[in-house]
Design an enzyme around this catalytic site. Structure first.
Site, PDB file in Angstrom:
ATOM      1  N   GLY A 206       0.827  -1.217   0.000  1.00  0.00           N
ATOM      2  CA  GLY A 206       0.000   0.000   0.000  1.00  0.00           C
ATOM      3  C   GLY A 206       0.849   1.250   0.000  1.00  0.00           C
ATOM      4  CG  ASN A 207      -0.279   4.703  -1.588  1.00  0.00           C
ATOM      5  OD1 ASN A 207      -0.969   5.547  -1.049  1.00  0.00           O
ATOM      6  ND2 ASN A 207      -0.669   4.033  -2.673  1.00  0.00           N
ATOM      7  NE  ARG A 208       5.086   6.757   4.325  1.00  0.00           N
ATOM      8  CZ  ARG A 208       5.391   6.075   5.410  1.00  0.00           C
ATOM      9  NH1 ARG A 208       4.541   6.028   6.411  1.00  0.00           N
ATOM     10  NH2 ARG A 208       6.514   5.392   5.498  1.00  0.00           N
ATOM     11  CB  SER A 209      -2.901   8.113  -0.511  1.00  0.00           C
ATOM     12  OG  SER A 209      -4.087   8.820  -0.756  1.00  0.00           O
ATOM     13  CB  ALA A 270      -1.455   7.400  -3.969  1.00  0.00           C
TER      14      ALA A 270
END
Ligand code: PMT
Length: 394
Positions: A206-209, A270
């Site tokens: 995943g990512n931090r969005s 994102a």
């Protein structure tokens, strides 16, 4: 004047930022509005009623007492107003508003109103970040209130941080936007949040969005009267008029986007460019050793929209760190009308923050840096810009 003939009720609750309410009342009147004021008891400790009565030319309501003009001040004021703006809104007033606790005349007036509600929070950073405050503000946004700010900066008692009441001129802009239907008849698609690409049933890449930026853009469009669809991985509350499609992966996001044919598309999500080629059926065990994380490409959702025969006005986002060179190249390569680049290495900018510092990049490579703003303010400015580029309604 943008607020000519508009009737604005200014609700003032008890915080040090109440001193700015006098200037806010003045600016609303200069924009053409007729302004009346309702204050909580605590607010009168910070600002005299005579000041606001003098500025607005009307007596200030501070309780439920019967007056010569009204036997029911809260319902009469609620019916009179085209819009209510609560500035400053303290932690306590936000909590009362969130549950409809009408034990003061300000909250009673809001609960008796069916008109748009704007809330400008003002408090110390810790109080703003307190879980219940965030829950309450989220609930109010989900119920249709527009939240303006808070900004970051100097706070009472020499503190510095997030929680400062948004500047009165920006609150006036938000009032103007809330009363305008400038996007009426326009359909809008927004993508928001970070995709999650599964490795097994419990793990993902995943990512931090957080979805804050995309949801702010969607809320602003809905407030301006657009028909909005959001394809999102985030559970942050949205304006109830918005159609929200919840997804997790880039493939799901691509499928959902493919079903919508909007006039304007803003791609703030994102999206993972790659996903694990193989997703394990069961939870992988440590004893099996390091998993095979061979990746394969995800669809480029932005590009697929850019290549449509009937193409919307298209806005992409780019998360970059440092130089804008790659973003300028992306703006040209991806076939967008505008690219919003944010430098995610700057404090207060990019992922998960309440603020963002963006640079607008035109298709021809021209750039315009914007200052650090709340994400709501970035959204408002972005829609001002997009609206100026859309063909006039036929
Ligand atoms: O959600 P927040 O916590 O508020 O954070 C906001 C944000 C930082 C996520 C947002 O402002 C932002 O920058 N979004 C784009 C992030 C990004 O990953 O950009 P990118 O450079 O990878 O992608 C460029 C553009 O192509 C984006 O519009 C993206 O949505 C789109 N894209 C990317 C890959 C892909 N497979 N499909 C796409 O549509």
């Amino acid at each position: 004047m943008p607020l000519s003939g508009r009737r604005i009720l200014l609700g003032v609750s008890g915080g040090i930022a109440a001193y700015k309410s006098a200037y806010l009342a003045r600016r609303l009147i200069e924009a053409g509005a007729e302004v009346r004021v309702v204050m909580t008891d605590a607010a009168t400790e910070f600002l005299g009623t005579a000041t606001l009565a003098g500025i607005t030319g009307h007596p200030v309501t501070t309780d439920f007492s019967v007056t010569e003009d009204s036997v029911s001040p809260h319902t009469d004021l609620a019916r009179w107003a085209d819009l209510i703006v609560v500035a400053p809104a303290t932690t306590a007033t936000i909590a009362r508003l969130a549950v409809g606790l009408s034990d003061d005349v300000l909250v009673a007036t809001v609960t008796a109103s069916t008109q748009p509600l704007l809330i400008a929070p003002a408090m110390h950073t810790e109080m703003w970040e307190y879980a219940a405050t965030q829950r309450n503000i989220g609930q109010l946004a989900a119920d249709g209130a527009r939240i303006v700010g808070p900004a970051s900066g100097d706070l009472a008692g020499g503190d510095v941080g997030s929680g400062r009441m948004e500047e009165p001129d920006l609150i006036v802009d938000a009032v103007v936007a809330a009363l305008s239907d400038s996007l009426s008849g326009v359909s809008v698609l927004v993508t928001a949040g970070g995709t999650r690409e599964p490795i097994d049933p419990v793990r993902y890449i995943g990512n931090r969005s957080s979805g804050k930026m995309g949801h702010a853009i969607a809320n602003e469009a809905a407030a301006r009267g657009a028909k909005v669809t959001v394809v999102t991985t985030s559970s942050i509350p949205l304006d109830p008029r918005i159609e929200a499609v919840s997804v997790e992966t880039a493939q799901q996001m691509a499928e959902a986007v493919a079903t919508v044919a909007p006039d304007v598309a803003v791609m703030a999500a994102a999206v993972a460019d790659f996903r694990p080629a193989r997703v394990a059926d069961g939870k992988l065990a440590r004893t099996e050793g390091p998993p095979d994380l061979t990746l394969e490409p995800n669809p480029d959702i932005l590009q697929s929209v850019a290549e449509r025969q009937v193409r919307p006005y298209l806005v992409g986002f780019a998360a970059e760190s440092g130089s804008l060179e790659r973003a300028v190249d992306k703006a040209k390569r991806k076939g967008v009308d505008l690219l919003v680049a944010n430098d995610v290495s700057k404090p207060g900018s990019g992922f998960s923050t309440d603020t963002n510092e963006v640079t607008i990049i035109e298709a021809d490579g021209k750039t315009e840096p914007w200052p650090l703003l709340s994400k709501a303010e970035v959204a408002a400015r972005l829609w001002d810009l997009i609206e100026s580029r859309l063909p006039p309604p036929s």
